[in-house]
Scaffold this motif. Structure first.
Motif, PDB file in Angstrom:
ATOM      1  N   ILE A 126      64.543 -19.562  36.432  1.00  0.00           N
ATOM      2  CA  ILE A 126      63.828 -20.198  35.012  1.00  0.00           C
ATOM      3  C   ILE A 126      63.445 -19.346  33.904  1.00  0.00           C
ATOM      4  CG2 ILE A 126      62.361 -21.945  34.317  1.00  0.00           C
ATOM      5  CD1 ILE A 126      61.790 -22.828  37.324  1.00  0.00           C
ATOM      6  N   GLU A 180      67.323 -29.126  34.080  1.00  0.00           N
ATOM      7  CA  GLU A 180      66.143 -29.272  35.109  1.00  0.00           C
ATOM      8  C   GLU A 180      66.505 -28.929  36.229  1.00  0.00           C
ATOM      9  OE1 GLU A 180      65.209 -33.399  34.477  1.00  0.00           O
ATOM     10  OE2 GLU A 180      67.062 -34.109  35.118  1.00  0.00           O
ATOM     11  N   LYS A 183      56.796 -30.720  38.887  1.00  0.00           N
ATOM     12  CA  LYS A 183      58.144 -30.741  38.658  1.00  0.00           C
ATOM     13  C   LYS A 183      58.977 -29.834  39.672  1.00  0.00           C
ATOM     14  CE  LYS A 183      58.255 -31.628  33.676  1.00  0.00           C
ATOM     15  NZ  LYS A 183      58.530 -30.973  32.272  1.00  0.00           N
ATOM     16  N   GLU A 211      52.403 -24.202  21.302  1.00  0.00           N
ATOM     17  CA  GLU A 211      53.712 -24.773  21.665  1.00  0.00           C
ATOM     18  C   GLU A 211      54.520 -24.857  20.363  1.00  0.00           C
ATOM     19  OE1 GLU A 211      54.871 -29.145  23.400  1.00  0.00           O
ATOM     20  OE2 GLU A 211      53.082 -28.808  22.798  1.00  0.00           O
ATOM     21  N   SER A 231      51.666 -29.213  35.679  1.00  0.00           N
ATOM     22  CA  SER A 231      52.963 -30.369  35.555  1.00  0.00           C
ATOM     23  C   SER A 231      54.081 -29.534  35.805  1.00  0.00           C
ATOM     24  CB  SER A 231      52.739 -30.863  34.019  1.00  0.00           C
ATOM     25  OG  SER A 231      52.940 -29.846  33.237  1.00  0.00           O
ATOM     26  N   TRP A 232      54.007 -27.925  35.632  1.00  0.00           N
ATOM     27  CA  TRP A 232      55.197 -27.393  35.973  1.00  0.00           C
ATOM     28  C   TRP A 232      55.391 -27.013  37.278  1.00  0.00           C
ATOM     29  CZ3 TRP A 232      55.785 -22.408  38.330  1.00  0.00           C
ATOM     30  CH2 TRP A 232      56.893 -21.798  38.230  1.00  0.00           C
ATOM     31  N   LEU A 288      54.954 -17.875  33.339  1.00  0.00           N
ATOM     32  CA  LEU A 288      53.920 -18.562  33.138  1.00  0.00           C
ATOM     33  C   LEU A 288      52.974 -18.060  32.397  1.00  0.00           C
ATOM     34  CD1 LEU A 288      53.032 -19.191  37.023  1.00  0.00           C
ATOM     35  CD2 LEU A 288      54.402 -20.518  35.272  1.00  0.00           C
ATOM     36  N   CYS A 298      61.082 -16.848  38.926  1.00  0.00           N
ATOM     37  CA  CYS A 298      60.866 -16.730  37.470  1.00  0.00           C
ATOM     38  C   CYS A 298      60.213 -15.554  37.418  1.00  0.00           C
ATOM     39  CB  CYS A 298      60.206 -18.030  36.776  1.00  0.00           C
ATOM     40  SG  CYS A 298      58.687 -18.554  37.883  1.00  0.00           S
ATOM     41  N   HIS A 343      49.590 -26.480  31.247  1.00  0.00           N
ATOM     42  CA  HIS A 343      50.881 -27.091  31.526  1.00  0.00           C
ATOM     43  C   HIS A 343      51.199 -26.568  32.843  1.00  0.00           C
ATOM     44  CE1 HIS A 343      51.896 -28.278  27.524  1.00  0.00           C
ATOM     45  NE2 HIS A 343      51.137 -27.579  26.958  1.00  0.00           N
ATOM     46  N   ILE A 344      50.387 -25.740  33.585  1.00  0.00           N
ATOM     47  CA  ILE A 344      50.678 -25.479  34.900  1.00  0.00           C
ATOM     48  C   ILE A 344      50.830 -26.076  36.073  1.00  0.00           C
ATOM     49  CG2 ILE A 344      50.107 -23.728  36.813  1.00  0.00           C
ATOM     50  CD1 ILE A 344      49.379 -21.431  34.896  1.00  0.00           C
ATOM     51  N   LEU A 401      53.549 -20.103  28.907  1.00  0.00           N
ATOM     52  CA  LEU A 401      53.172 -21.467  28.714  1.00  0.00           C
ATOM     53  C   LEU A 401      52.017 -21.721  27.863  1.00  0.00           C
ATOM     54  CD1 LEU A 401      53.489 -22.758  32.542  1.00  0.00           C
ATOM     55  CD2 LEU A 401      55.312 -22.930  30.817  1.00  0.00           C
TER      56      LEU A 401
END
Length: 382
Positions: free
Chosen positions: A96, A153, A234, A40, A230-231, A168, A164, A227-228, A171
């Motif tokens: 994105i 956002e 969203k 990150e 939570s992505w 991914l 996108c 993180h996928i 991430l």
């Protein structure tokens, strides 16, 4: 293996500044940070991260080439799919991670003003935003440019397409390995001010239920794409009605956990040189991992999104009509025609991008037949 390209003086300076910040983070966390945290910082530190910094990433002078950089046929073909979707949906697109802006430019030009209302770009990099702005304002008419908006956002109650390409895979991921029946979380520590691997024994396997660690073969390393979930969440929370199109390199579950892939899929790219050491060249090299599309599909389905497509990039583009677009090139202009054939071959060839790159499509509150999925849809293989 070719030797590592030489970093420029400015690249070295930026890398050293980021290295100092990461060292401080390690010191403040008892000499260890998870690889997820390291990745990150390396990619997304606000000042010096690879994707958030000012260095060129894309194209021949960058570190890698995306499909839209290879050929305008990529965007023009995807635009055919977009146009079909817009028969049943508001004419809005969110891209994105828009990279150089080339895909956005060619899609907007292909759709023209009657077939698009808004083109939103969700981009975290200020330098890339500027690059995209400069490119689009130069090549679009004022009327078409007025349809482009940069956002931080996805708008609430959004209706339209979310797109996108190669997102991914970038991430941050955690690294988990199984050795002699014991499970470890790989992390990063320091030795003489150099980054080194440090492993921690995982005491509570239940936090990795989404992976099912106990089924892993011995001496096996995997990436946990933490993180996928939570992505996807969203996106699901923001969309009222729409389509999500994801293009990336990766596999379904059985291919992802193939016995020959025992050392994971983590890769780094620096000036078109690929290698597997993420602990060097911090902030000036890309770090990626292949996508487990079965995991993406499961998490999206759990939230109520409908997964209607999983197909190779080659089959998706062929279904959408890329070969018909080639027929529009003047064959008597032999240089242009051969260039076009070469570009399309890179997009479609199994040895290039055709098979490794996959297209996954999702719907929310919709039910349409995608032209890009009409033949060789492998969604049942997820």
């Amino acid at each position: 293996m070719p030797s590592m390209p030489i970093a420029s003086e400015i690249e070295i300076q930026l890398s050293e500044q980021l290295k100092t910040k990461i060292i401080q983070s390690i010191h403040s966390n008892d000499g260890w940070i998870s690889f997820d945290r390291f990745m990150e910082l390396a990619l997304y530190d606000p000042e010096f991260g690879y994707y958030t910094g000012s260095l060129r990433k894309f194209g021949e002078k960058g570190d890698f080439v995306t499909a839209s950089e290879i050929s305008s046929f990529f965007a023009k073909t995807i635009a055919i799919q977009f146009k079909e979707i817009f028969r049943s949906l508001d004419k809005n697109i969110i891209e994105i991670g828009a990279g150089s802006g080339k895909f956005a430019l060619e899609v907007i030009q292909s759709l023209d003003s009657e077939n698009i209302d808004h083109y939103f770009i969700l981009e975290i990099s200020h330098s890339l935003r500027k690059h995209q702005y400069d490119l689009l304002i130069k090549h679009l008419s004022p009327h078409l440019f007025s349809k482009v908006l940069w956002i931080d956002e996805i708008p609430q109650e959004y209706k339209g397409i979310v797109f996108c390409n190669e997102l991914l895979d970038a991430l941050p991921v955690d690294l988990i390995k199984k050795v002699s029946g014991i499970y470890y979380q790989k992390g990063v520590g320091l030795e003489n001010d150099l980054f080194v691997w440090k492993d921690k024994i995982i005491k509570d396997l239940s936090i990795y239920d989404h992976i099912n660690l106990e089924s892993l073969p011995d001496n096996y390393l995997i990436e946990d794409a933490i993180h996928i979930k939570s992505w996807i969440n969203k996106i699901n929370e923001s969309i009222a009605k729409g389509v999500v199109i994801i293009i990336d390199y990766g596999f379904n579950h059985s291919e992802y956990f193939h016995e020959q892939r025992s050392q994971g899929t983590l890769m780094c790219h620096f000036k078109h040189h690929a290698h597997d050491n993420p602990l060097i060249q911090v902030g000036i090299q890309d770090i990626t991992s292949h996508v487990n599309f079965s995991y993406v599909a499961r998490e999206a389905s759990n939230l109520g999104l409908h997964i209607n497509g999983f197909i190779s990039q080659a089959n998706f583009l062929i279904n959408c009509g890329i070969l018909e677009l080639l027929k529009t090139v003047n064959i008597e202009d032999s240089a242009l025609y051969m260039k076009s054939v070469s570009e399309i071959q890179k997009l479609l060839s199994p040895s290039e991008m055709g098979d490794l790159f996959k297209v996954m499509t999702m719907e929310k509150n919709m039910d349409i037949n995608f032209i890009g999925l009409k033949n060789n849809n492998k969604v049942t293989k997820l």
